[in-house]
Design an enzyme around this catalytic site. Structure first.
Site, PDB file in Angstrom:
ATOM      1  N   GLY A 215       0.811  -1.209   0.000  1.00  0.00           N
ATOM      2  CA  GLY A 215       0.000   0.000   0.000  1.00  0.00           C
ATOM      3  C   GLY A 215       0.840   1.252   0.000  1.00  0.00           C
TER       4      GLY A 215
ATOM      5  N   GLY B 163      -0.839   7.871   1.348  1.00  0.00           N
ATOM      6  CA  GLY B 163      -0.904   7.970   2.785  1.00  0.00           C
ATOM      7  C   GLY B 163       0.325   7.525   3.544  1.00  0.00           C
TER       8      GLY B 163
ATOM      9  CB  SER C   9      -6.199   0.325  13.856  1.00  0.00           C
ATOM     10  OG  SER C   9      -7.085   1.321  14.350  1.00  0.00           O
TER      11      SER C   9
ATOM     12  CE1 TYR D  16      -9.518  -0.622   9.894  1.00  0.00           C
ATOM     13  CE2 TYR D  16     -10.055   0.272  12.062  1.00  0.00           C
ATOM     14  CZ  TYR D  16      -9.194   0.185  10.974  1.00  0.00           C
ATOM     15  OH  TYR D  16      -8.019   0.894  10.971  1.00  0.00           O
TER      16      TYR D  16
ATOM     17  N   GLY E  39       1.687   4.646   3.712  1.00  0.00           N
ATOM     18  CA  GLY E  39       2.584   3.800   2.931  1.00  0.00           C
ATOM     19  C   GLY E  39       3.597   4.615   2.151  1.00  0.00           C
TER      20      GLY E  39
END
Length: 350
Positions: free
Chosen positions: A31, A35, A190, A216, A37
């Site tokens: 990724g 952002g 997260s 999530y 990444g």
């Protein structure tokens, strides 16, 4: 001089990498076309690493790579196509990668989706669990041969540290020639893992109504448990894995968020303080810390936040720390077995 004891929420990738030389290191960032990444790839390249970033949109990735090469002066920045929602794409990517790269020293499992509407991957897995966990599970396991070889190559970290009873000490200069340095796997999780453990009885929401935040949370818990499982299998071979919470950052990851989602996130923020957003440079700092910090030399199976090791916090509505279910070794083993079954491949390294 770099002082890790001062690191916190505002610490940036530049702060983390001060004095660290990554020349000769090969780093993979999934990724990497946007952002966190992109910033992770840029920061590693700036310190001399040979960086391969993956992207679903290869032209977009190539534009990002060109920008990194231009701003860092490091020409060793490449792009590879990878769709984490497709087991076939992952296997094709791994085959290409191993054909071109004998060793891998740093793998940052950064790509992911957040709170998206219900959907399935091309292999029929619920999208968030399938992409965020199973995609990285298969990608990482297929690249373990390169990571193991990387663990036997010379370390170029410019600073080293000695652990103390209270945790890692501030770095001190290394004496003599560089020692063999372990490879590192960084699982970007997260604080969203607080929302849900892994529901082993209904991973794909086949028997319960789909809830995007529970999905999530489950996927982010799986990211932590994966690091625990990897450390158990590979830590003694010089490949160490840690998970982390990057913080709240405005990036493309939030493209599915609606106004009610922002309100939900704000409701979980400190009372009266609102949701505190980091810059991208600060958001990527903990990923870079996990990938390079001398303070973590030889350590794995941990959960990091704000460039330090987080404590277990099972308090309801906790605003920091890691849930004990996310570090539980039995949960990690159960998840590993289920993941092997779902991807149709068993992995054993000795």
């Amino acid at each position: 001089m770099r002082d890790a004891s001062t690191f916190g929420a505002a610490t940036t990738t530049t702060d983390v990498l001060a004095g660290i030389d990554l020349t000769g290191k090969v780093a993979l960032v999934t990724g990497g076309s946007s952002g966190l990444g992109t910033e992770t790839a840029r920061a590693l390249a700036e310190r001399g690493a040979h960086v391969i970033l993956t992207a679903r949109d290869v032209p977009k990735g190539e534009a990002v790579a060109a920008g990194i090469r231009s701003t860092t002066g490091n020409e060793r920045v490449e792009v590879e196509a990878l769709e984490l929602g497709s087991l076939a794409s992952i296997r094709a990517f791994a085959q290409r990668f191993l054909a071109r790269h004998d060793t891998l020293h740093i793998l940052v499992a950064n790509a992911g989706v957040m709170a998206c509407p219900f959907a399935k991957t091309s292999d029929g897995f619920e999208m968030q669990f399938g992409t965020n966990h199973l995609g990285h599970f298969l990608t990482t396991c297929l690249l373990v041969p390169a990571l193991r070889r990387g663990a036997g190559s010379p370390s170029n970290f410019a600073a080293r540290s000695e652990p103390t009873a209270s945790g890692p000490a501030a770095p001190s200069p290394a004496a003599g020639p560089p020692a063999a340095g372990p490879s590192r796997i960084v699982s970007v999780s997260s604080r969203g893992h607080h929302l849900s453990p892994v529901d082993f009885d209904d991973l794909h929401f086949e028997r319960r109504p789909y809830h995007k935040w529970l999905s999530y949370g489950q996927a982010k818990t799986a990211n932590v448990l994966f690091a625990v499982g990897l450390e158990r299998r590979l830590g003694s071979q010089g490949v160490h894995a840690n998970a982390l919470h990057p913080g709240a950052i405005i990036t493309e990851l939030g493209r599915h968020l609606q106004s009610e989602d922002i309100e939900f996130l704000q409701s979980r923020a400190p009372s009266g303080g609102g949701l505190q957003f980091k810059t991208v440079e600060a958001g990527a700092a903990t990923s870079v810390f996990a990938a390079t910090a001398p303070e973590l030399e030889g350590r794995g199976g941990l959960y990091l936040e704000d460039c330090h090791i987080a404590a277990v916090n099972d308090t309801p509505n906790a605003l920091d720390g890691v849930k004990s279910y996310a570090l539980d070794p039995q949960n990690a083993e159960r998840l590993w077995e289920v993941s092997e079954q779902l991807v149709g491949e068993r992995f054993a390294w000795s």
